[in-house]
Scaffold this motif. Structure first.
Motif, PDB file in Angstrom:
ATOM      1  N   ILE A   1       0.877  -1.180   0.000  1.00  0.00           N
ATOM      2  CA  ILE A   1       0.000   0.000   0.000  1.00  0.00           C
ATOM      3  C   ILE A   1       0.903   1.217   0.000  1.00  0.00           C
ATOM      4  CG2 ILE A   1      -1.725   1.314   1.295  1.00  0.00           C
ATOM      5  CD1 ILE A   1      -2.564  -1.235   2.659  1.00  0.00           C
ATOM      6  N   PHE A   2       0.675   2.140  -0.893  1.00  0.00           N
ATOM      7  CA  PHE A   2       1.438   3.387  -0.849  1.00  0.00           C
ATOM      8  C   PHE A   2       0.615   4.522  -1.447  1.00  0.00           C
ATOM      9  CE2 PHE A   2       2.975   3.232  -5.291  1.00  0.00           C
ATOM     10  CZ  PHE A   2       2.782   1.897  -5.588  1.00  0.00           C
ATOM     11  N   HIS A   3       1.206   5.687  -1.573  1.00  0.00           N
ATOM     12  CA  HIS A   3       0.435   6.878  -1.960  1.00  0.00           C
ATOM     13  C   HIS A   3       1.055   7.571  -3.166  1.00  0.00           C
ATOM     14  CE1 HIS A   3      -0.571   6.081   2.206  1.00  0.00           C
ATOM     15  NE2 HIS A   3      -1.712   6.691   1.979  1.00  0.00           N
ATOM     16  N   GLN A   4       0.195   8.043  -4.024  1.00  0.00           N
ATOM     17  CA  GLN A   4       0.657   8.794  -5.194  1.00  0.00           C
ATOM     18  C   GLN A   4      -0.082  10.120  -5.290  1.00  0.00           C
ATOM     19  OE1 GLN A   4      -0.137   6.166  -8.568  1.00  0.00           O
ATOM     20  NE2 GLN A   4       1.990   5.444  -8.526  1.00  0.00           N
ATOM     21  N   VAL A   5       0.516  11.055  -6.037  1.00  0.00           N
ATOM     22  CA  VAL A   5      -0.235  12.227  -6.483  1.00  0.00           C
ATOM     23  C   VAL A   5      -0.126  12.259  -8.000  1.00  0.00           C
ATOM     24  CG1 VAL A   5      -0.492  14.727  -6.452  1.00  0.00           C
ATOM     25  CG2 VAL A   5       0.257  13.549  -4.387  1.00  0.00           C
ATOM     26  N   GLU A   6      -1.264  12.231  -8.660  1.00  0.00           N
ATOM     27  CA  GLU A   6      -1.323  12.283 -10.116  1.00  0.00           C
ATOM     28  C   GLU A   6      -1.564  13.722 -10.520  1.00  0.00           C
ATOM     29  OE1 GLU A   6      -1.266   9.236 -11.438  1.00  0.00           O
ATOM     30  OE2 GLU A   6      -1.632   9.618 -13.560  1.00  0.00           O
ATOM     31  N   GLY A   7      -0.958  14.149 -11.625  1.00  0.00           N
ATOM     32  CA  GLY A   7      -1.247  15.485 -12.156  1.00  0.00           C
ATOM     33  C   GLY A   7      -1.750  15.364 -13.575  1.00  0.00           C
ATOM     34  N   LEU A   8      -2.665  16.245 -13.961  1.00  0.00           N
ATOM     35  CA  LEU A   8      -3.216  16.208 -15.322  1.00  0.00           C
ATOM     36  C   LEU A   8      -3.484  17.628 -15.794  1.00  0.00           C
ATOM     37  CD1 LEU A   8      -4.417  14.406 -17.632  1.00  0.00           C
ATOM     38  CD2 LEU A   8      -6.635  14.633 -16.472  1.00  0.00           C
ATOM     39  N   TYR A   9      -2.964  17.940 -16.980  1.00  0.00           N
ATOM     40  CA  TYR A   9      -3.195  19.268 -17.560  1.00  0.00           C
ATOM     41  C   TYR A   9      -3.576  19.076 -19.021  1.00  0.00           C
ATOM     42  CZ  TYR A   9      -2.176  24.129 -18.965  1.00  0.00           C
ATOM     43  OH  TYR A   9      -2.252  25.416 -19.454  1.00  0.00           O
ATOM     44  N   ILE A  10      -4.827  19.402 -19.371  1.00  0.00           N
ATOM     45  CA  ILE A  10      -5.307  19.247 -20.753  1.00  0.00           C
ATOM     46  C   ILE A  10      -5.822  20.604 -21.228  1.00  0.00           C
ATOM     47  CG2 ILE A  10      -6.885  18.021 -22.310  1.00  0.00           C
ATOM     48  CD1 ILE A  10      -5.456  15.928 -20.833  1.00  0.00           C
ATOM     49  N   ASP A  11      -5.315  21.030 -22.390  1.00  0.00           N
ATOM     50  CA  ASP A  11      -5.802  22.279 -22.971  1.00  0.00           C
ATOM     51  C   ASP A  11      -5.346  22.308 -24.430  1.00  0.00           C
ATOM     52  OD1 ASP A  11      -6.961  24.772 -23.224  1.00  0.00           O
ATOM     53  OD2 ASP A  11      -5.869  25.685 -21.549  1.00  0.00           O
ATOM     54  N   LYS A  12      -5.652  23.390 -25.127  1.00  0.00           N
ATOM     55  CA  LYS A  12      -5.085  23.551 -26.466  1.00  0.00           C
ATOM     56  C   LYS A  12      -3.607  23.915 -26.317  1.00  0.00           C
ATOM     57  CE  LYS A  12      -9.480  24.875 -28.400  1.00  0.00           C
ATOM     58  NZ  LYS A  12     -10.477  25.931 -28.408  1.00  0.00           N
ATOM     59  N   HIS A  13      -2.771  23.386 -27.181  1.00  0.00           N
ATOM     60  CA  HIS A  13      -1.342  23.764 -27.275  1.00  0.00           C
ATOM     61  C   HIS A  13      -0.509  23.419 -26.037  1.00  0.00           C
ATOM     62  CE1 HIS A  13      -2.970  25.918 -30.620  1.00  0.00           C
ATOM     63  NE2 HIS A  13      -3.600  26.791 -29.836  1.00  0.00           N
ATOM     64  N   VAL A  14      -0.871  22.431 -25.250  1.00  0.00           N
ATOM     65  CA  VAL A  14       0.006  22.051 -24.132  1.00  0.00           C
ATOM     66  C   VAL A  14       1.167  21.238 -24.705  1.00  0.00           C
ATOM     67  CG1 VAL A  14       0.199  20.754 -21.980  1.00  0.00           C
ATOM     68  CG2 VAL A  14      -1.906  22.021 -22.491  1.00  0.00           C
ATOM     69  N   SER A  15       2.392  21.578 -24.319  1.00  0.00           N
ATOM     70  CA  SER A  15       3.559  20.930 -24.920  1.00  0.00           C
ATOM     71  C   SER A  15       4.428  20.249 -23.857  1.00  0.00           C
ATOM     72  CB  SER A  15       4.408  21.981 -25.645  1.00  0.00           C
ATOM     73  OG  SER A  15       5.042  22.799 -24.669  1.00  0.00           O
ATOM     74  N   PHE A  16       5.404  19.475 -24.334  1.00  0.00           N
ATOM     75  CA  PHE A  16       6.337  18.820 -23.420  1.00  0.00           C
ATOM     76  C   PHE A  16       7.147  19.854 -22.638  1.00  0.00           C
ATOM     77  CE2 PHE A  16       9.746  16.215 -21.859  1.00  0.00           C
ATOM     78  CZ  PHE A  16       9.170  14.966 -21.700  1.00  0.00           C
ATOM     79  N   ALA A  17       7.371  21.029 -23.246  1.00  0.00           N
ATOM     80  CA  ALA A  17       8.106  22.091 -22.540  1.00  0.00           C
ATOM     81  C   ALA A  17       7.314  22.541 -21.307  1.00  0.00           C
ATOM     82  CB  ALA A  17       8.351  23.274 -23.467  1.00  0.00           C
ATOM     83  N   ASP A  18       5.973  22.585 -21.427  1.00  0.00           N
ATOM     84  CA  ASP A  18       5.140  22.960 -20.273  1.00  0.00           C
ATOM     85  C   ASP A  18       5.290  21.925 -19.153  1.00  0.00           C
ATOM     86  OD1 ASP A  18       4.019  25.189 -21.589  1.00  0.00           O
ATOM     87  OD2 ASP A  18       2.592  23.888 -22.627  1.00  0.00           O
TER      88      ASP A  18
END
Ligand code: PHE
Length: 340
Positions: free
Chosen positions: A204-221
Motif C-alpha cells: 500500500i502506498f500513496h501517489q499524487v497524479e497530475g493532469l493538464y489538458i488544454d489547447k497547445h500544451v507541450s512537453f516544454a510545459d
C-alpha cells in the motif's frame, strides 16, 4: 476539666510515631469519636455557664493542636502529602501537554497540494476500488498488453473486472470522462500493488497524479512544471533529470529523477550510489487515452505525471526505511509534531 485539657496539651506535644500506621493509631486514640479529645467535647455540657467561653476556646485549641501534630507526624511518611505540597508551588514549570501531530505522509501530501495550487491546479479524488476500464483499458493497456504485468494487481476474487487501483492514473480517466478541457488538476490517493514489503517497497502506498489538458500544451510545459515543483519541494539548488520511459497512456513518456538530497549526489544506498533518485513518471497524454474519454485529440493535448509520496517524504526527511510510515511507532511520529 481545665486540668484534663492542659494535661492532654502537654501529652500531645510529646507524641512520636515510627510509621504511618502508628500515626494513624494516634489519630484514633485522640481524635476518633471515642478518642480522648472527643470525649472532652462530650463533657463540655457539664461545664458551668460562666466558664463555657474560656473552656470552649481551650478545647478548640486542643483539637487544632492534635490535628496539626498528627498531620505533621503523618507527613513524614506520606508521599502523597509531599506531592500535594509540591503541587501547591505555583512557580513550578508546567508539564508539556502532549498534542498529536500530522503523519509525515500527510504533511508532504499537503505540501504537494499547496505547491500545485499556486500554479492553478485544483484537487479531486476517485475510488480505491476500481474496474478494469479505469485502471487499465481506458489508459490504453490492451487486454494482453505486457505492461499489465508491470503492476502486480490485487483482484477481487469473485470478479476479475474489479480490482484495487494500482495507480492514481485511474482518476485521470474518471476526470476526463466527466470534465470538459481545460483541465488542470491533481489527484492524491492510496494505491495497491501485490509487492513484497521491504525498506523500499510496500503493498500500500500513496501517489499524487497530475493532469493538464488544454489547447497547445507541450512537453516544454511539462518540463517547466516539474522543474518548478522539484525546486519548491526540495530547494532552489535541486537538479532534475528526465529519462525516456514507457507508459501505455503517455507518448512520449519519461521518468524524472532529482539529485539525491540524502548524500548530495555523492552516492548512498537510497540513490543506489548514482546520485539521482527517481520520483515520478510522466508524459504527454496518449491520443488514445483522450479519445477513450471523448476528448478530441486533434484539438487538445495534455501532460500527466504520477509521483510517489513515500519516496518524496523519505528524501525530504532522510528516512531510510519505508516501513516506518506504517508501524505507528510514536518515537518516529512525534518527530513530526510542529510540522504541517
Ligand atoms: N501511473 C504511473 C505509475 O504508477 C505513473 C505515471 C502517471 C506515468 C502519469 C505517466 C503519467 O507508475
Amino acid at each position: 476539666m481545665i486540668d484534663r485539657i492542659n494535661r492532654l496539651v502537654a501529652e500531645i506535644d510529646t507524641l512520636k510515631a515510627g510509621s504511618l500506621d502508628e500515626a494513624e493509631q494516634l489519630r484514633v486514640k485522640y481524635l476518633s469519636k471515642k478518642g480522648f479529645v472527643s470525649v472532652l467535647f462530650d463533657d463540655f455540657k457539664s461545664v458551668p455557664a460562666e466558664l463555657k467561653r474560656e473552656v470552649g476556646q481551650m478545647l478548640n485549641d486542643l483539637k487544632n493542636k492534635a490535628h496539626q501534630k498528627i498531620d505533621e507526624l503523618k507527613s513524614g511518611f506520606d508521599q502523597g502529602s509531599i506531592a500535594s505540597s509540591v503541587n501547591q508551588d505555583l512557580t513550578r514549570p508546567v508539564h508539556n501537554i502532549q498534542t498529536g501531530s500530522r503523519h509525515p505522509l500527510s504533511i508532504v501530501r499537503n505540501q504537494i497540494i499547496d505547491i500545485f495550487a499556486r500554479i492553478g491546479f485544483t484537487v479531486a479524488d476517485g475510488p480505491e476500488i476500481e474496474d478494469d476500464w479505469h485502471n487499465f483499458s481506458a489508459l490504453n493497456f490492451t487486454a494482453d498488453h505486457p505492461a499489465r504485468d508491470m503492476q502486480d494487481t490485487f483482484f477481487i476474487a469473485t470478479n476479475p473486472d474489479i480490482l484495487l487501483r494500482t495507480h492514481t492514473s485511474s482518476v485521470q480517466i474518471r476526470t476526463m470522462e466527466t470534465t470538459k478541457p481545460p483541465i488542470r488538476m491533481i489527484f492524491p490517493g492510496r494505491v495497491f500493488r501485490n509487492e513484497a514489503i521491504s525498506a523500499r517497497a510496500h503493498c500500500i502506498f500513496h501517489q499524487v497524479e497530475g493532469l493538464y489538458i488544454d489547447k497547445h500544451v507541450s512537453f516544454a510545459d511539462l518540463k517547466q512544471t516539474l522543474m518548478y515543483f522539484a525546486k519548491e519541494m526540495f530547494g532552489e539548488n535541486t537538479q532534475i533529470r528526465l529519462r525516456p520511459s514507457y507508459f501505455p497512456f503517455t507518448e512520449p513518456s519519461g521518468e524524472m529523477d532529482v539529485s539525491c538530497l540524502i548524500c548530495g549526489g555523492v552516492g548512498c544506498n537510497i540513490c543506489k550510489y548514482t546520485g539521482w533518485v527517481e520520483i515520478l513518471g510522466c508524459g504527454m497524454v496518449d491520443p488514445n487515452a483522450l479519445e477513450n474519454c471523448g476528448i478530441d485529440s486533434q484539438t487538445y493535448t495534455g501532460f500527466a505525471f504520477g509521483m510517489g509520496i513515500e519516496r518524496i517524504t523519505m528524501l525530504k526527511y532522510q528516512i531510510r526505511d519505508l516501513r516506518l510510515f506504517y508501524e505507528n511507532d510514536l518515537r518516529f511520529l512525534q518527530q513530526f509534531s510542529g510540522a504541517f
